[in-house]
Scaffold this motif. Structure first.
Motif, PDB file in Angstrom:
ATOM      1  N   ILE A  34       2.559  41.899  30.555  1.00  9.55           N
ATOM      2  CA  ILE A  34       2.886  40.597  31.164  1.00  9.55           C
ATOM      3  C   ILE A  34       1.984  39.151  31.032  1.00  9.55           C
ATOM      4  O   ILE A  34       0.733  39.220  30.045  1.00  9.55           O
ATOM      5  N   GLU A  35       2.362  38.326  31.300  1.00  4.44           N
ATOM      6  CA  GLU A  35       2.571  36.933  29.857  1.00  4.44           C
ATOM      7  C   GLU A  35       1.901  36.129  30.831  1.00  4.44           C
ATOM      8  O   GLU A  35       2.018  35.627  32.493  1.00  4.44           O
ATOM      9  N   ILE A  36       0.921  35.379  31.229  1.00  5.32           N
ATOM     10  CA  ILE A  36      -0.169  34.455  31.909  1.00  5.32           C
ATOM     11  C   ILE A  36       0.606  32.787  31.865  1.00  5.32           C
ATOM     12  O   ILE A  36       0.664  32.882  30.389  1.00  5.32           O
ATOM     13  N   CYS A  37       1.263  32.126  32.507  1.00  5.82           N
ATOM     14  CA  CYS A  37       1.470  30.614  32.990  1.00  5.82           C
ATOM     15  C   CYS A  37       0.423  30.239  34.551  1.00  5.82           C
ATOM     16  O   CYS A  37       0.968  30.048  35.428  1.00  5.82           O
ATOM     17  N   THR A  38       0.226  29.181  33.691  1.00  7.07           N
ATOM     18  CA  THR A  38      -0.745  28.481  34.493  1.00  7.07           C
ATOM     19  C   THR A  38       0.025  26.470  34.625  1.00  7.07           C
ATOM     20  O   THR A  38       0.097  25.566  35.759  1.00  7.07           O
ATOM     21  N   ASP A  39       1.089  26.698  33.661  1.00 11.20           N
ATOM     22  CA  ASP A  39       1.256  25.363  33.654  1.00 11.20           C
ATOM     23  C   ASP A  39       2.992  25.358  34.352  1.00 11.20           C
ATOM     24  O   ASP A  39       3.526  24.573  33.095  1.00 11.20           O
ATOM     25  N   TYR A  40       2.760  26.217  35.409  1.00  5.96           N
ATOM     26  CA  TYR A  40       4.760  26.328  35.846  1.00  5.96           C
ATOM     27  C   TYR A  40       4.984  24.981  36.074  1.00  5.96           C
ATOM     28  O   TYR A  40       6.024  24.795  36.414  1.00  5.96           O
ATOM     29  N   ALA A  41       3.878  23.198  36.097  1.00  2.00           N
ATOM     30  CA  ALA A  41       4.494  22.193  36.376  1.00  2.00           C
ATOM     31  C   ALA A  41       5.824  22.336  35.011  1.00  2.00           C
ATOM     32  O   ALA A  41       6.757  21.139  35.538  1.00  2.00           O
ATOM     33  N   HIS A  42       5.651  22.912  34.263  1.00  5.24           N
ATOM     34  CA  HIS A  42       6.292  22.338  32.727  1.00  5.24           C
ATOM     35  C   HIS A  42       7.451  23.729  32.414  1.00  5.24           C
ATOM     36  O   HIS A  42       7.926  23.778  31.172  1.00  5.24           O
ATOM     37  N   LEU A  43       7.705  24.281  33.656  1.00  2.00           N
ATOM     38  CA  LEU A  43       8.461  25.579  33.446  1.00  2.00           C
ATOM     39  C   LEU A  43      10.079  24.702  32.026  1.00  2.00           C
ATOM     40  O   LEU A  43      10.651  24.568  32.928  1.00  2.00           O
ATOM     41  N   THR A  44      10.519  25.416  32.056  1.00  2.00           N
ATOM     42  CA  THR A  44      12.395  25.076  31.255  1.00  2.00           C
ATOM     43  C   THR A  44      12.919  26.119  31.008  1.00  2.00           C
ATOM     44  O   THR A  44      12.760  27.930  31.379  1.00  2.00           O
ATOM     45  N   ALA A  45      14.001  26.735  31.133  1.00  4.54           N
ATOM     46  CA  ALA A  45      14.833  27.475  31.156  1.00  4.54           C
ATOM     47  C   ALA A  45      14.917  28.702  29.855  1.00  4.54           C
ATOM     48  O   ALA A  45      14.771  29.870  29.947  1.00  4.54           O
ATOM     49  N   GLU A  46      14.224  27.809  28.430  1.00  5.58           N
ATOM     50  CA  GLU A  46      13.873  28.793  27.379  1.00  5.58           C
ATOM     51  C   GLU A  46      12.415  28.814  28.060  1.00  5.58           C
ATOM     52  O   GLU A  46      12.370  30.547  26.942  1.00  5.58           O
ATOM     53  N   ARG A  47      11.671  28.612  28.384  1.00  3.98           N
ATOM     54  CA  ARG A  47      10.519  29.102  28.909  1.00  3.98           C
ATOM     55  C   ARG A  47      10.768  30.176  29.319  1.00  3.98           C
ATOM     56  O   ARG A  47       9.672  31.424  29.498  1.00  3.98           O
ATOM     57  N   LEU A  48      12.211  30.310  30.196  1.00  4.88           N
ATOM     58  CA  LEU A  48      11.888  31.832  31.637  1.00  4.88           C
ATOM     59  C   LEU A  48      13.114  32.868  30.819  1.00  4.88           C
ATOM     60  O   LEU A  48      12.311  34.013  31.616  1.00  4.88           O
ATOM     61  N   ARG A  49      13.086  32.495  29.625  1.00  6.20           N
ATOM     62  CA  ARG A  49      14.517  33.389  29.196  1.00  6.20           C
ATOM     63  C   ARG A  49      14.222  34.495  28.647  1.00  6.20           C
ATOM     64  O   ARG A  49      14.267  35.794  28.810  1.00  6.20           O
ATOM     65  N   PRO A  50      13.200  34.230  27.946  1.00  5.66           N
ATOM     66  CA  PRO A  50      12.723  36.284  27.373  1.00  5.66           C
ATOM     67  C   PRO A  50      12.282  37.237  28.697  1.00  5.66           C
ATOM     68  O   PRO A  50      11.586  38.443  28.027  1.00  5.66           O
ATOM     69  N   PHE A  51      11.511  36.652  30.044  1.00  8.36           N
ATOM     70  CA  PHE A  51      11.278  37.192  31.050  1.00  8.36           C
ATOM     71  C   PHE A  51      12.165  38.620  31.683  1.00  8.36           C
ATOM     72  O   PHE A  51      12.814  37.746  32.344  1.00  8.36           O
ATOM     73  N   ASP A  52      12.093  39.468  32.056  1.00 12.19           N
ATOM     74  CA  ASP A  52      12.929  40.725  32.467  1.00 12.19           C
ATOM     75  C   ASP A  52      12.458  40.207  34.563  1.00 12.19           C
ATOM     76  O   ASP A  52      13.746  40.003  34.934  1.00 12.19           O
ATOM     77  N   PHE A  53      11.247  39.731  35.177  1.00 13.27           N
ATOM     78  CA  PHE A  53      10.808  39.721  36.044  1.00 13.27           C
ATOM     79  C   PHE A  53      10.286  38.505  36.148  1.00 13.27           C
ATOM     80  O   PHE A  53       9.020  37.797  35.564  1.00 13.27           O
ATOM     81  N   VAL A  54      10.304  36.841  37.162  1.00  8.90           N
ATOM     82  CA  VAL A  54       9.099  36.535  37.391  1.00  8.90           C
ATOM     83  C   VAL A  54       7.821  36.694  38.237  1.00  8.90           C
ATOM     84  O   VAL A  54       8.334  36.959  39.656  1.00  8.90           O
ATOM     85  N   ILE A  55       6.691  36.682  38.142  1.00  8.12           N
ATOM     86  CA  ILE A  55       5.653  37.315  39.484  1.00  8.12           C
ATOM     87  C   ILE A  55       4.697  35.787  39.715  1.00  8.12           C
ATOM     88  O   ILE A  55       4.039  35.071  39.558  1.00  8.12           O
TER      89      ILE A  55
END
Length: 207
Positions: A34-55
């Motif tokens: 599990i990796e923490i993300c607090t800068d969700y305002a700057h989400l990109t497809a590249e940022r999300l791609r490695p993850f199997d799911f988002v919480i």
């Protein structure tokens, strides 16, 4: 090992901060990285791609979120990703397209009290789960009639039943929403822990 991106707030929150909750989620989902993300305002497809799911445990979306980030997350799920939205994660009044993806809009809640959650529909996620009680905020919603939701749990408040958890397909992806989770203590309830664990397993195709 399957990977999850946990989105939330340590600083920009009003009621539901990640501090303490993050530790509980890591403990429950100990088989996941599990990796923490607090800068969700700057989400990109590249940022999300490695993850199997988002919480999604975001409390500050209406202050910090934006349409670009919403579009990236919606695209991630529609293209085969998975979203596990917890408690306040559904509150996206500034992004109705996000509410549509989850399948409902938060309308408010009375004061918290001890609520009993009961299985509503037989499904692999709810299989074997027994009713459980916990001190929680009785979140209430307007559900999207076009979302084709599978209601997993409901709770009783003042003699009336309310939806408490559901899941759905969205494009090629999956969405789960669980309404408990007001604070770290909520995640110590054994019934909720079992539900969260099984929901994560469903998100990654292990259930």
């Amino acid at each position: 090992m399957k990977r999850a991106l946990l989105m939330g707030d340590y600083a920009h929150h009003t009621w539901h901060g990640l501090a303490g909750v993050d530790e509980q989620i890591r403990e429950i989902l100990s088989d996941y990285e599990i990796e923490i993300c607090t800068d969700y305002a700057h989400l990109t497809a590249e940022r999300l791609r490695p993850f199997d799911f988002v919480i999604d445990y975001i409390d500050g979306w209406n202050r910090c979120g934006n349409c670009d980030a919403a579009g990236e997350l919606i695209g991630y799920v529609a293209q085969g990703g998975a979203l596990l939205s917890l408690h306040n994660g559904i509150i996206k009044r500034s992004s109705p397209e996000m509410e549509q993806m989850v399948g409902g809009a938060f309308t408010g809640h009375p004061q918290h009290e001890v609520l009993t959650y009961a299985v509503k529909t037989a499904h692999p996620v709810s299989q074997g789960l027994e009713s459980f009680s916990m001190d929680e905020e009785p979140y209430q919603f307007t559900l999207d009639p076009l979302a084709n939701l599978t209601l997993l749990l409901e709770y009783t408040y003042r003699g009336q039943q309310y939806p408490a958890a559901w899941l759905r397909a969205f494009g090629k992806g999956k969405v789960v929403y669980l309404s408990p989770g007001h604070n770290a203590a909520s995640f110590q309830n054994e019934g909720f822990r079992a539900l969260l664990l099984r929901s994560a397993a469903w998100c990654v195709g292990e259930l």
